[in-house]
Design a protein around this motif. Structure first.
Motif, short mmCIF file in Angstrom:
data_model
loop_
_atom_site.label_atom_id
_atom_site.label_comp_id
_atom_site.label_asym_id
_atom_site.label_seq_id
_atom_site.Cartn_x
_atom_site.Cartn_y
_atom_site.Cartn_z
N SER A 1 0.83 -1.21 0.00
CA SER A 1 0.00 0.00 0.00
C SER A 1 0.87 1.26 0.00
O SER A 1 0.91 2.01 0.98
N THR B 1 -4.25 1.64 3.64
CA THR B 1 -4.25 0.19 3.77
C THR B 1 -5.54 -0.33 4.39
O THR B 1 -6.06 -1.38 4.00
N THR C 1 -8.11 -0.91 1.80
CA THR C 1 -7.84 -2.14 1.06
C THR C 1 -8.39 -3.34 1.82
O THR C 1 -9.06 -4.21 1.25
#
Length: 292
Positions: free
Chosen positions: A41, A54, A57
């Motif tokens: 990331s 992150t 994600t």
């Protein structure tokens, strides 16, 4: 219980999703399968991107993991025969962020400089947020060498499978950042849409939602257009984007423009920045033009 964490690896993710996992990460850039979600990331992996989160994600992947237990989450846009004729078409498809049946839909197109598809930073997060507003959302994985052909094919696929997918084929929006924004603008143009699809039965998008791109062509056949960009973007000058909207307004096409102080290229949802919440404005813009 969460399926994935910051310490999950690329390999963990791809193995969990099986065939649906192969295109979650860019196939045109080297990603070490043993790297963790935290390790990938960054802008070294997702070049030209800033403000990479992150946690987003992880949220996206856990959402898709939960959805896969109930629904199909990935749809090829080309038939087996079409892929056999052009094998690169195997690297395309739609990830579906599904909500209520019959709701309008959005197609999200990530950027990547037409070199790779930065979906995890520039289309998956957007699709997830759009779904939270009650709209069906797709994230397109396209070939950087054939982006417009693939978006045209994706639009046709969704229109032709609207009943199966449970979406409203009459109302949709096209979203994109950077290279993906160019795709959205091109296919949002009524004349280009008909030219690339070869079909007159597909309606024009209700709205085009664009982020950080230097696209400047203007046409009376363009769709209503929303733009967000940072004033510290060394790739896409905010003045170029604002000027385009001025000319669209002169043609009577609805527009909305937002420039955010200090932001650079690829800020995505803008979480934790001055742009946070811009997606609320974009969805409202779509809704207004959907009803118009």
């Amino acid at each position: 219980m969460a399926q994935f964490t910051l310490n999950s690896t690329v390999n963990d993710v791809e193995n969990y999703f099986g065939n649906a996992g192969r295109l979650l990460f860019p196939v045109d850039r080297p990603f070490n399968p043993n790297e963790t979600l935290a390790q990938i990331s960054n802008s070294a992996h997702y070049i030209w991107y800033s403000n990479i989160k992150t946690n987003k994600t992880v949220e996206v992947l856990n959402y898709l993991a939960a959805e896969q237990k109930k629904h199909q989450i990935f749809y090829p846009i080309y038939s087996e025969d079409e892929i056999a004729a052009h094998p690169s078409r195997a690297n395309t498809g739609l990830y579906f962020f599904r909500v209520k049946e019959g709701a309008p839909f959005a197609i999200n197109n990530a950027g990547g400089g037409f070199a790779y598809v930065a979906a995890m930073q520039d289309s998956f997060p957007h699709a997830l947020e759009i779904s939270k507003y009650g709209y069906n959302a797709f994230a397109l994985i396209y070939r950087p060498t054939n982006p417009y052909e693939d978006l045209a094919q994706a639009i046709c696929f969704i229109e032709d499978h609207a009943t199966e997918l449970g979406v409203n084929p009459r109302h949709y929006s096209l979203w994109g950042g950077s290279a993906g924004a160019r795709m959205a603008a091109e296919l949002g143009n009524k004349e280009v849409l008909y030219q690339l699809t070869g079909r007159s039965d597909i309606p024009q998008a209700d709205a085009v939602i664009m982020q950080y791109t230097g696209f400047s062509r203007v046409s009376s056949a363009d769709a209503p257009t929303y733009v967000s960009v940072g004033n510290n973007d060394w790739i896409a000058n905010w003045r170029t984007m604002k000027q385009r909207l001025f000319y669209l307004e002169q043609l009577g096409i609805p527009t909305e423009f937002h420039v955010y102080s200090g932001l650079s290229h690829g800020f995505g949802l803008g979480e934790g920045t001055v742009a946070e919440g811009w997606i609320n404005d974009a969805i409202n813009f779509w809704e207004v033009n959907m009803h118009n």
